[in-house]
Design an enzyme around this catalytic site. Structure first.
Site, mmCIF file in Angstrom:
data_model
loop_
_atom_site.group_PDB
_atom_site.id
_atom_site.type_symbol
_atom_site.label_atom_id
_atom_site.label_comp_id
_atom_site.label_asym_id
_atom_site.label_seq_id
_atom_site.Cartn_x
_atom_site.Cartn_y
_atom_site.Cartn_z
ATOM 1 N N SER A 40 29.407 -23.439 -39.468
ATOM 2 C CA SER A 40 28.534 -22.048 -39.074
ATOM 3 C C SER A 40 27.267 -22.718 -38.481
ATOM 4 O O SER A 40 26.600 -23.728 -38.853
ATOM 5 C CB SER A 40 28.326 -21.588 -40.553
ATOM 6 O OG SER A 40 28.088 -20.257 -40.430
ATOM 7 N N PRO A 41 26.764 -21.857 -37.601
ATOM 8 C CA PRO A 41 25.190 -22.202 -37.262
ATOM 9 C C PRO A 41 24.098 -22.501 -38.346
ATOM 10 O O PRO A 41 23.954 -21.341 -39.091
ATOM 11 C CB PRO A 41 24.999 -21.120 -36.293
ATOM 12 C CG PRO A 41 25.826 -20.030 -36.632
ATOM 13 C CD PRO A 41 27.115 -20.685 -37.292
ATOM 14 N N GLN B 92 24.575 -21.107 -30.798
ATOM 15 C CA GLN B 92 24.237 -19.688 -31.051
ATOM 16 C C GLN B 92 22.664 -19.339 -30.555
ATOM 17 O O GLN B 92 21.959 -20.436 -30.523
ATOM 18 C CB GLN B 92 23.907 -19.728 -32.656
ATOM 19 C CG GLN B 92 23.745 -18.169 -32.982
ATOM 20 C CD GLN B 92 23.326 -17.941 -34.546
ATOM 21 O OE1 GLN B 92 22.563 -18.701 -35.298
ATOM 22 N NE2 GLN B 92 24.007 -17.244 -35.408
ATOM 23 N N TYR C 210 17.047 -10.355 -37.708
ATOM 24 C CA TYR C 210 16.279 -10.698 -36.273
ATOM 25 C C TYR C 210 16.319 -9.940 -35.267
ATOM 26 O O TYR C 210 16.775 -8.674 -35.711
ATOM 27 C CB TYR C 210 16.929 -12.167 -35.978
ATOM 28 C CG TYR C 210 16.703 -13.400 -36.961
ATOM 29 C CD1 TYR C 210 15.309 -13.651 -37.519
ATOM 30 C CD2 TYR C 210 17.717 -13.893 -37.419
ATOM 31 C CE1 TYR C 210 15.230 -14.431 -38.467
ATOM 32 C CE2 TYR C 210 17.446 -14.896 -38.549
ATOM 33 C CZ TYR C 210 16.318 -15.080 -38.865
ATOM 34 O OH TYR C 210 15.979 -16.226 -39.653
ATOM 35 N N ARG D 99 27.435 -12.383 -33.943
ATOM 36 C CA ARG D 99 27.307 -12.886 -35.535
ATOM 37 C C ARG D 99 26.691 -11.118 -35.794
ATOM 38 O O ARG D 99 25.403 -10.723 -35.348
ATOM 39 C CB ARG D 99 26.338 -13.562 -36.052
ATOM 40 C CG ARG D 99 26.108 -13.568 -37.500
ATOM 41 C CD ARG D 99 25.716 -14.906 -38.241
ATOM 42 N NE ARG D 99 26.809 -15.724 -38.448
ATOM 43 C CZ ARG D 99 26.586 -16.755 -39.413
ATOM 44 N NH1 ARG D 99 25.533 -17.113 -39.871
ATOM 45 N NH2 ARG D 99 27.657 -17.377 -39.686
ATOM 46 N N ARG E 256 26.891 -24.493 -45.911
ATOM 47 C CA ARG E 256 26.483 -25.532 -47.052
ATOM 48 C C ARG E 256 27.378 -26.397 -47.663
ATOM 49 O O ARG E 256 27.148 -27.650 -47.706
ATOM 50 C CB ARG E 256 25.758 -24.707 -47.996
ATOM 51 C CG ARG E 256 24.422 -23.904 -47.669
ATOM 52 C CD ARG E 256 23.936 -23.025 -48.720
ATOM 53 N NE ARG E 256 24.748 -21.901 -48.729
ATOM 54 C CZ ARG E 256 24.825 -20.839 -49.374
ATOM 55 N NH1 ARG E 256 23.787 -20.653 -50.262
ATOM 56 N NH2 ARG E 256 25.643 -19.807 -49.480
#
Ligand SMILES: Cc1cc2nc3c(=O)[nH]c(=O)nc-3n(C[C@H](O)[C@H](O)[C@H](O)COP(=O)(O)O)c2cc1C
Length: 387
Positions: A23-24, A100, A187, A235, A331
């Site tokens: 995952s980014p 990304q 964002y 995403r 993570r």
């Protein structure tokens, strides 16, 4: 043994050897936007560790869009060259390099998480120099702490869609094989989608149709600039707890697919501080997977699930049951960069360590055989469990 997690996936002309994606994840390690040895080491680990697709962190298409001064840049040609070493290394380990592309909008200009994530003073310079004005769809701050963004003018919006397109073209020249547009986590793109952050009265605000316009324009412009044969991911925050619901994501997915988006990466939250974000502490295993499942079922578009996917059998089950086509792991991968190698062992699909770099795989297989003396040697380079 057959494992769906290790079943290759073809997206356009690109073949992923398995369904496991890094995952980014921002690492806040750039200086003035440049990649350095940290990024080479960090991303290289996941390629050598067996991921099918390795996403470089949120990389900015416009200097004003940096979350922190330590974000990566692709808003200028000069950032291309040092990225090539990284993409070549990832490919040399039979993984696909992705990137990304992002703009943080009104959530830009913060300190790093471990420095408090607080807003930086208005006179903070952009990475590379210059004034750092916060911009967003409307002059509404993210919260009481953050600065009030300047409302983007009509002609600036078209320019920003082009910024994504130009960054995608630079990503191609840097050797990336997949691009993900970051439309989640509060964002810039998500700010346009949100009825809370977007109070515009022109054709970019108000109705759902109008609020989706920027996201679709970014995707369409990026698709045009990005080679036909290469996958385009997007995403989203599938639900955000602040007016954006799963039905809206289903509609957005249909519209994004129509302009050439291949995979919807299903995260949640981030547009307001009172909503969950992907790294909130009080969330359970696979808590976002139902969103990936619903979007996939209702639209037929490929999805990627993310969020607290920890165990090999959990990830395998997500793919096998058709909840998602890919699993992105964040993570847990920081904790164990060899997660895919470990998963292959646990699922019993690759007792021979054939995908582990030779310098390790040869010895690990020998060790495994010494523990199970009857087991024949299966160590052989290039074997793929499903090929
Ligand atoms: C250190 C860190 C950095 C992150 N940076 C990004 C990022 O650059 N872009 C993004 O879309 N999500 C980012 N995320 C969210 C992750 O990609 C992922 O969606 C989230 O951590 C949930 O997955 P996990 O439970 O497997 O960690 C970040 C998460 C962490 C922990």
């Amino acid at each position: 043994m057959i494992s769906d997690l290790f079943c290759p996936l073809q997206i356009r002309d690109v073949r992923l050897k398995n369904r496991i994606v890094l995952s980014p994840m921002l690492t806040y390690a750039a200086t003035d936007g440049w990649v350095n040895d940290w990024h080479f080491m960090h991303l290289g680990k996941y390629a050598a560790g067996g991921c099918g697709l390795v996403f470089m962190e949120s990389t900015k298409v416009d200097p004003r869009g940096c979350t922190t001064p330590a974000d990566l840049a692709l808003w200028d040609d000069r950032y291309i060259e040092p990225m090539i070493r990284i993409t070549e290394f990832i490919k040399a380990h039979n993984a696909v390099p992705g990137i990304q592309l992002s703009h943080s909008g009104r959530k830009a200009r913060q300190s790093r998480p471990w420095e408090g994530r607080g807003p930086l003073p208005a006179d903070t310079s952009l990475p590379g120099g210059g004034d750092w004005d916060l911009v967003g769809p409307s002059p509404i701050p993210h919260d009481a702490q953050h600065g009030t963004p300047r409302e983007l003018k009509r002609d600036e919006i078209a320019g920003l869609a082009q910024a994504w397109a130009q960054a995608a073209d630079r990503a191609r020249r840097a050797g990336f094989e997949a691009v993900e547009i970051h439309g989640a986590h509060g964002y810039l793109i998500h700010e346009f989608l949100s009825p809370v952050a977007n109070q515009r009265t022109d054709e970019y605000g108000g109705s759902l149709e109008n609020r989706m316009r920027f996201a679709i324009e970014v995707a369409a412009a990026t698709r045009k600039a990005w080679p036909e044969g290469k996958p385009l991911f997007f995403r989203i925050s599938a639900v955000d707890g602040a007016g954006w619901e799963i039905e809206h994501s289903v509609e957005l997915t249909r519209r994004l697919s129509a302009v050439g988006v291949d995979v919807i990466d299903c995260s949640t939250g981030g547009v307001a501080n009172y909503t969950h974000v992907a790294t909130s502490p009080d969330i359970g295993y696979g808590y976002q997977v139902p969103h990936a499942e619903r979007i996939r079922a209702e639209t037929g578009v490929m999805t990627m699930a993310v969020g607290h996917i920890i165990h090999a059998d959990q990830a395998d089950g997500i793919v096998r049951s058709g909840q998602a086509d890919l699993v992105a792991i964040g993570r847990e991968m920081l904790h164990n960069p060899n997660w895919p190698i470990d998963a292959a062992q646990k699922l019993g699909i690759e007792p021979g360590f054939a995908h582990v770099p030779d310098a390790y795989g040869y010895w690990l297989e020998k060790r495994a055989r010494s523990r199970f003396p009857g087991r024949p040697s299966t160590w052989q380079r290039g074997i793929d469990a499903r090929d």
